[in-house]
Enzyme design. Structure first.
Site, PDB file in Angstrom:
ATOM      1  N   ILE A 182      40.224  20.959  30.513  1.00 20.34           N
ATOM      2  CA  ILE A 182      40.100  20.976  31.825  1.00 20.34           C
ATOM      3  C   ILE A 182      40.535  19.781  32.652  1.00 20.34           C
ATOM      4  O   ILE A 182      41.035  19.617  33.724  1.00 20.34           O
ATOM      5  CB  ILE A 182      38.741  21.643  32.593  1.00 20.34           C
ATOM      6  N   ALA A 197      32.166  22.294  30.489  1.00 20.59           N
ATOM      7  CA  ALA A 197      31.457  21.258  30.926  1.00 20.59           C
ATOM      8  C   ALA A 197      31.395  20.111  29.868  1.00 20.59           C
ATOM      9  O   ALA A 197      31.173  20.642  28.571  1.00 20.59           O
ATOM     10  CB  ALA A 197      30.203  21.850  31.478  1.00 20.59           C
ATOM     11  N   TYR A 198      30.771  19.174  30.216  1.00 18.59           N
ATOM     12  CA  TYR A 198      30.123  18.146  29.178  1.00 18.59           C
ATOM     13  C   TYR A 198      28.825  18.268  29.244  1.00 18.59           C
ATOM     14  O   TYR A 198      28.013  17.940  30.655  1.00 18.59           O
ATOM     15  CB  TYR A 198      30.477  16.708  29.733  1.00 18.59           C
ATOM     16  N   THR A 199      28.157  18.822  28.472  1.00 19.23           N
ATOM     17  CA  THR A 199      26.776  19.310  28.542  1.00 19.23           C
ATOM     18  C   THR A 199      25.824  18.477  27.687  1.00 19.23           C
ATOM     19  O   THR A 199      24.772  18.783  27.345  1.00 19.23           O
ATOM     20  CB  THR A 199      26.570  20.568  27.779  1.00 19.23           C
ATOM     21  N   ASP A 234      20.090  22.971  37.285  1.00 20.06           N
ATOM     22  CA  ASP A 234      18.900  22.595  37.924  1.00 20.06           C
ATOM     23  C   ASP A 234      18.785  21.058  37.781  1.00 20.06           C
ATOM     24  O   ASP A 234      18.020  20.376  38.636  1.00 20.06           O
ATOM     25  CB  ASP A 234      17.689  23.444  37.116  1.00 20.06           C
ATOM     26  N   TYR A 279      23.829  13.128  33.324  1.00 19.10           N
ATOM     27  CA  TYR A 279      24.753  14.353  33.409  1.00 19.10           C
ATOM     28  C   TYR A 279      24.212  15.364  34.660  1.00 19.10           C
ATOM     29  O   TYR A 279      25.322  15.854  35.388  1.00 19.10           O
ATOM     30  CB  TYR A 279      23.637  15.194  32.453  1.00 19.10           C
ATOM     31  N   LYS A 294      27.159  16.752  37.522  1.00 20.36           N
ATOM     32  CA  LYS A 294      27.114  18.047  37.754  1.00 20.36           C
ATOM     33  C   LYS A 294      27.180  17.914  39.487  1.00 20.36           C
ATOM     34  O   LYS A 294      27.694  18.798  39.822  1.00 20.36           O
ATOM     35  CB  LYS A 294      26.126  18.778  37.203  1.00 20.36           C
TER      36      LYS A 294
HETATM   37  N1  NAP Z   1      23.166  24.734  28.422  1.00 22.98           N
HETATM   38  C1  NAP Z   1      22.100  24.557  29.466  1.00 22.98           C
HETATM   39  O1  NAP Z   1      20.902  24.597  29.220  1.00 22.98           O
HETATM   40  C2  NAP Z   1      22.713  24.606  30.976  1.00 22.98           C
HETATM   41  C3  NAP Z   1      21.592  24.456  31.860  1.00 22.98           C
HETATM   42  C4  NAP Z   1      22.182  24.678  33.169  1.00 22.98           C
HETATM   43  C5  NAP Z   1      23.329  24.580  33.769  1.00 22.98           C
HETATM   44  N2  NAP Z   1      24.344  24.713  32.269  1.00 22.98           N
HETATM   45  C6  NAP Z   1      25.703  24.876  32.761  1.00 22.98           C
HETATM   46  O2  NAP Z   1      26.382  26.069  32.327  1.00 22.98           O
HETATM   47  C7  NAP Z   1      27.710  25.885  32.222  1.00 22.98           C
HETATM   48  C8  NAP Z   1      27.799  26.586  30.661  1.00 22.98           C
HETATM   49  O3  NAP Z   1      27.126  25.795  29.928  1.00 22.98           O
HETATM   50  P1  NAP Z   1      27.027  26.213  28.296  1.00 22.98           P
HETATM   51  O4  NAP Z   1      25.648  25.963  28.021  1.00 22.98           O
HETATM   52  O5  NAP Z   1      27.843  27.577  27.889  1.00 22.98           O
HETATM   53  O6  NAP Z   1      27.522  24.847  27.774  1.00 22.98           O
HETATM   54  P2  NAP Z   1      28.233  24.934  26.185  1.00 22.98           P
HETATM   55  O7  NAP Z   1      27.815  25.537  25.448  1.00 22.98           O
HETATM   56  O8  NAP Z   1      28.056  23.145  26.030  1.00 22.98           O
HETATM   57  O9  NAP Z   1      29.766  24.682  26.612  1.00 22.98           O
HETATM   58  C9  NAP Z   1      30.867  23.770  27.233  1.00 22.98           C
HETATM   59  C10 NAP Z   1      32.108  24.214  26.545  1.00 22.98           C
HETATM   60  O10 NAP Z   1      32.883  23.289  27.570  1.00 22.98           O
HETATM   61  C11 NAP Z   1      33.822  22.823  26.523  1.00 22.98           C
HETATM   62  N3  NAP Z   1      34.456  21.451  26.982  1.00 22.98           N
HETATM   63  C12 NAP Z   1      33.867  20.315  27.034  1.00 22.98           C
HETATM   64  N4  NAP Z   1      34.813  19.567  27.391  1.00 22.98           N
HETATM   65  C13 NAP Z   1      35.696  20.091  27.917  1.00 22.98           C
HETATM   66  C14 NAP Z   1      37.065  19.596  28.570  1.00 22.98           C
HETATM   67  N5  NAP Z   1      37.335  18.635  28.702  1.00 22.98           N
HETATM   68  N6  NAP Z   1      37.907  20.809  28.538  1.00 22.98           N
HETATM   69  C15 NAP Z   1      37.716  22.193  28.336  1.00 22.98           C
HETATM   70  N7  NAP Z   1      36.517  22.338  27.716  1.00 22.98           N
HETATM   71  C16 NAP Z   1      35.535  21.371  27.490  1.00 22.98           C
HETATM   72  C17 NAP Z   1      33.182  22.698  25.103  1.00 22.98           C
HETATM   73  O11 NAP Z   1      33.977  22.392  24.292  1.00 22.98           O
HETATM   74  P3  NAP Z   1      33.683  22.159  22.754  1.00 22.98           P
HETATM   75  O12 NAP Z   1      33.224  23.523  22.160  1.00 22.98           O
HETATM   76  O13 NAP Z   1      34.853  21.732  22.050  1.00 22.98           O
HETATM   77  O14 NAP Z   1      32.492  21.419  22.791  1.00 22.98           O
HETATM   78  C18 NAP Z   1      32.114  24.013  25.357  1.00 22.98           C
HETATM   79  O15 NAP Z   1      32.851  25.051  24.572  1.00 22.98           O
HETATM   80  C19 NAP Z   1      28.084  24.457  32.200  1.00 22.98           C
HETATM   81  O16 NAP Z   1      28.599  24.079  33.297  1.00 22.98           O
HETATM   82  C20 NAP Z   1      26.703  23.879  31.929  1.00 22.98           C
HETATM   83  O17 NAP Z   1      26.769  22.602  32.747  1.00 22.98           O
HETATM   84  C21 NAP Z   1      24.025  24.651  31.026  1.00 22.98           C
END
Ligand code: NAP
Length: 286
Positions: free
Chosen positions: A42, A65-67, A107, A130, A134
């Site tokens: 992205i 996202a960078y998570t 959150d 992080y 966000k």
């Molecule tokens: N996980 C949590 O507990 C949590 C809590 C609150 C909010 N959120 C938010 O919810 C959303 C979804 O989270 P999720 O848990 O599904 O996250 P996730 O499993 O870490 O997935 C994030 C995805 O983004 C990809 N990504 C990272 N850098 C990228 C880039 N530069 N370009 C394109 N793709 C990229 C990653 O690719 P790779 O697979 O190659 O690494 C991964 O597939 C995010 O916005 C996160 O901040 C998550």
């Protein structure tokens, strides 16, 4: 050209991206396009601009996202590039092409010093990189695309990817005891429930910030105990304090989101956290 609205999902290999992918077959009213980081980072603005220019999707759901919360402490620039700047560009490209933009936030934009669930208007004050990145993403999304929808969520888990539930299930099978923090309070979110809610609300587009998680307020320790009970494991789960489990990034102590707005605006029904946890574990064990 088909008249079916096209949805571009970025971060297609992540937890939420995969859940949306799974749901897509039961939503023939949309045509889905899943993009992984390999297909389309992205933060590769040229690629994104050309893709959107050609496809002209009706919606974009940004699940990329960078998570890596702890690693972000030492990779500040990368975290801000992906979670901040790239979100702004994506939001602007969506506006250019009349693509409705859904962005996911967290959150962790709050400092965790609250004592009751945070509404969407509660003052933000992230305590780690992080969270700050966000929050920057939210500002960029709204700044470049005021008609967007931002969904803040918390403690996301899924049968896909790496998360607390899968880590606990593995550790409980390997060890006699696990120690889990009992002084951080929040609400878990099964990514499958979040995916369902996103597809439910987008046809009834109402811009703004919305909180979403499963129903219920627990600590990570209580979450772990529930996992132990559901998988019926003999492993002892012991409560510890945050100071007993030091991490590079500070975590908010209280991060419960108030979900009234999404319920009242879209008629969303929240699932109880334990019911959703059982659904996810059943799927993992299937
Ligand atoms: N996980 C949590 O507990 C949590 C809590 C609150 C909010 N959120 C938010 O919810 C959303 C979804 O989270 P999720 O848990 O599904 O996250 P996730 O499993 O870490 O997935 C994030 C995805 O983004 C990809 N990504 C990272 N850098 C990228 C880039 N530069 N370009 C394109 N793709 C990229 C990653 O690719 P790779 O697979 O190659 O690494 C991964 O597939 C995010 O916005 C996160 O901040 C998550």
């Amino acid at each position: 050209m088909s008249g079916i609205p096209k949805i571009v999902v970025t971060g297609g290999n992540g937890q939420l991206g995969k859940e949306l992918q799974e749901l897509s077959s039961s939503h023939p009213q949309f045509e889905f396009y899943f993009l992984t980081r390999e297909d389309m980072p992205i933060d590769n603005f040229e690629l994104i601009r050309n893709y959107f220019g050609t496809l002209k999707p009706a919606y974009c759901i940004n699940c990329a996202a960078y998570t890596a919360v702890d690693r972000a402490e030492s990779e500040r620039d990368l975290a801000f590039q992906v979670n901040g700047e790239a979100v702004g560009v994506l939001a602007a490209i969506c506006k250019e092409h009349n693509t409705k933009f859904v962005h996911i936030s967290t959150d962790y934009i709050f400092n965790g010093e609250g004592t009751y669930p945070y509404t969407e208007n509660f003052p933000t004050d992230p305590v780690n990189v992080y969270g700050a990145s966000k929050l920057e993403g939210e500002k960029q999304a709204i700044g470049f695309n005021p008609g967007c929808i931002i969904i803040r969520t918390s403690w996301v888990y899924s049968s896909f990817g790496k998360n607390f539930v899968k880590t606990m299930m593995r550790l409980m099978n390997e060890k006699d005891e696990v120690r889990v923090v009992n002084d951080q309070v929040g609400s878990p979110t099964y990514a499958a429930d979040l995916a369902e809610v996103i597809l439910k609300i987008i046809p009834d587009w109402k811009p703004g910030i919305y909180n979403f998680s499963n129903e219920g307020i627990i600590t990570w320790y209580e979450f772990a105990v529930a996992i132990k009970e559901i998988i019926n494991c003999a492993c002892d789960v012991l409560p510890i304090t945050t100071s007993g489990y030091p991490t590079p990034a500070k975590r908010p102590a209280y991060s419960v989101l108030d979900k009234t707005k999404i319920q009242e605006t879209f008629g969303v029904r929240l699932k109880d956290w334990r019911e959703s946890l059982k659904n996810c574990i059943a799927k993992i064990q299937d």
